[in-house]
Write an enzyme that holds these catalytic residues in place. Sequence first.
Site, PDB file in Angstrom:
ATOM      1  N   PHE A 191     -11.750  -0.652   4.970  1.00 56.54           N
ATOM      2  CA  PHE A 191     -10.706   0.110   5.671  1.00 56.54           C
ATOM      3  C   PHE A 191     -10.706  -0.194   7.170  1.00 56.54           C
ATOM      4  O   PHE A 191     -11.433   0.425   7.945  1.00 56.54           O
ATOM      5  CB  PHE A 191     -10.933   1.610   5.437  1.00 56.54           C
ATOM      6  CG  PHE A 191     -10.337   2.135   4.164  1.00 56.54           C
ATOM      7  CD1 PHE A 191     -10.097   1.302   3.091  1.00 56.54           C
ATOM      8  CD2 PHE A 191     -10.005   3.484   4.044  1.00 56.54           C
ATOM      9  CE1 PHE A 191      -9.547   1.794   1.909  1.00 56.54           C
ATOM     10  CE2 PHE A 191      -9.452   3.981   2.869  1.00 56.54           C
ATOM     11  CZ  PHE A 191      -9.223   3.136   1.798  1.00 56.54           C
TER      12      PHE A 191
ATOM     13  N   GLU B  17      -6.507   5.252  -8.827  1.00 55.35           N
ATOM     14  CA  GLU B  17      -7.770   5.827  -8.355  1.00 55.35           C
ATOM     15  C   GLU B  17      -8.351   6.884  -9.289  1.00 55.35           C
ATOM     16  O   GLU B  17      -7.639   7.737  -9.815  1.00 55.35           O
ATOM     17  CB  GLU B  17      -7.541   6.449  -6.968  1.00 55.35           C
ATOM     18  CG  GLU B  17      -8.813   6.839  -6.267  1.00 55.35           C
ATOM     19  CD  GLU B  17      -8.794   6.468  -4.795  1.00 55.35           C
ATOM     20  OE1 GLU B  17      -9.726   6.864  -4.090  1.00 55.35           O
ATOM     21  OE2 GLU B  17      -7.870   5.774  -4.349  1.00 55.35           O
TER      22      GLU B  17
ATOM     23  N   ASP C  40       0.859  -1.190   0.000  1.00 53.56           N
ATOM     24  CA  ASP C  40       0.000   0.000   0.000  1.00 53.56           C
ATOM     25  C   ASP C  40       0.895   1.240   0.000  1.00 53.56           C
ATOM     26  O   ASP C  40       1.157   1.832   1.053  1.00 53.56           O
ATOM     27  CB  ASP C  40      -0.890  -0.035   1.251  1.00 53.56           C
ATOM     28  CG  ASP C  40      -2.036   0.969   1.172  1.00 53.56           C
ATOM     29  OD1 ASP C  40      -2.303   1.476   0.073  1.00 53.56           O
ATOM     30  OD2 ASP C  40      -2.656   1.231   2.212  1.00 53.56           O
TER      31      ASP C  40
ATOM     32  N   THR D  87     -13.124   1.259  -3.012  1.00 47.03           N
ATOM     33  CA  THR D  87     -12.381   1.708  -1.832  1.00 47.03           C
ATOM     34  C   THR D  87     -13.280   2.520  -0.903  1.00 47.03           C
ATOM     35  O   THR D  87     -14.465   2.692  -1.180  1.00 47.03           O
ATOM     36  CB  THR D  87     -11.139   2.501  -2.303  1.00 47.03           C
ATOM     37  OG1 THR D  87     -10.335   2.826  -1.162  1.00 47.03           O
ATOM     38  CG2 THR D  87     -11.515   3.783  -3.028  1.00 47.03           C
TER      39      THR D  87
ATOM     40  N   LYS E  46      -9.673   2.201  -9.014  1.00 47.13           N
ATOM     41  CA  LYS E  46     -10.191   2.422  -7.658  1.00 47.13           C
ATOM     42  C   LYS E  46     -11.275   3.489  -7.675  1.00 47.13           C
ATOM     43  O   LYS E  46     -11.079   4.578  -8.203  1.00 47.13           O
ATOM     44  CB  LYS E  46      -9.058   2.883  -6.728  1.00 47.13           C
ATOM     45  CG  LYS E  46      -8.303   1.753  -6.091  1.00 47.13           C
ATOM     46  CD  LYS E  46      -7.207   2.264  -5.197  1.00 47.13           C
ATOM     47  CE  LYS E  46      -7.638   2.347  -3.761  1.00 47.13           C
ATOM     48  NZ  LYS E  46      -6.507   2.715  -2.888  1.00 47.13           N
TER      49      LYS E  46
END
Length: 332
Positions: free
Chosen positions: A182, A100, A18, A160, A136
């Site tokens: 998350f 993203e 990440d 996400t 994303k």
Amino acid sequence: MTKNLLEQLREMTVVVADTGDIQAIEKFTPRDATTNPSLITAAAKMPEYQEIVDQTLLQAKKDAGTGASKGQIVSLAFDRLAVSFGLKILQIIPGRVSTEVDARLSYDTEATITKARELIAQYKAAGIGPERVLIKIASTWEGIKAAETLEKEGIHCNLTLLFGLHQAIACAEAGITLISPFVGRILDWYKKETGRDSYPSAEDPGVLSVTTIYNYYKKFGYTTEVMGASFRNIGEITELAGSDLLTISPGLLGELQATIGELPRKLDPAKAATLDIEKISIDKATFDKMHAADRMAYDKLDEGIKGFTKALEELETLLAERLARLEVVASH
């Protein structure tokens, strides 16, 4: 001799890095990598990546043509920077990179679809097929609907900013490739809400949330992959050993690598199949009702979109300043 925790985790879960830091990815050799606006902004500030930033800006200026405003050039460069980092990352990893869509489009289905197609076209122009890229998108109802359309076109998505079971079920029913619940941000909310300093890892609200989602997916045979994300400590990670994937920051990857001990599998499809779980069908009305009732998911989705938007604006400012400096150098 007992293996370290990272080695054992890799035997049951796909480990993903990440980060936008290419050197960190080289160090830990993950299968996949994820980026987001905050990570790209952090990487863009690092001296070792100035060349990527500068090349992207200069190419954007050239492509924008004479007469293009600074804003237009920066906007073009900004779109391309995430792809530039993605391409560098794909030279190192064997799997997929997540890139993203602009968080400011999170509530606009059509604009999200358009932006995702543009990102895939940029990768394609660089010789990278859609099987190596995950787009994303924030887990709003509009984002999930955009991803449903994209998946039908063969564009794979990573949903996400996912905090609630209602978001996860909507993604599974839409045929999404992968979700990123998350963990750490859920813990943050509960600590603030309850005034508690900490939770034992097995009782961590983020861990419990991902466990519930994982078991739901496996019980009902959904193919959408679960990738726990946003970890605060290695206890959260070890409690989710067995998840399809886990995306982990370089700092925590280092900690796992440095820790020797037994790592039992916690999430297991066979175990999930035996559980008594109620099936829920999600339409927009149900989604909205469940989202409004889940204060944590409501707060964290809103906060996450605002946070990513702030990082994007910071990146645009950084690019504008860098472009100004490049133009001064070019004029001398």
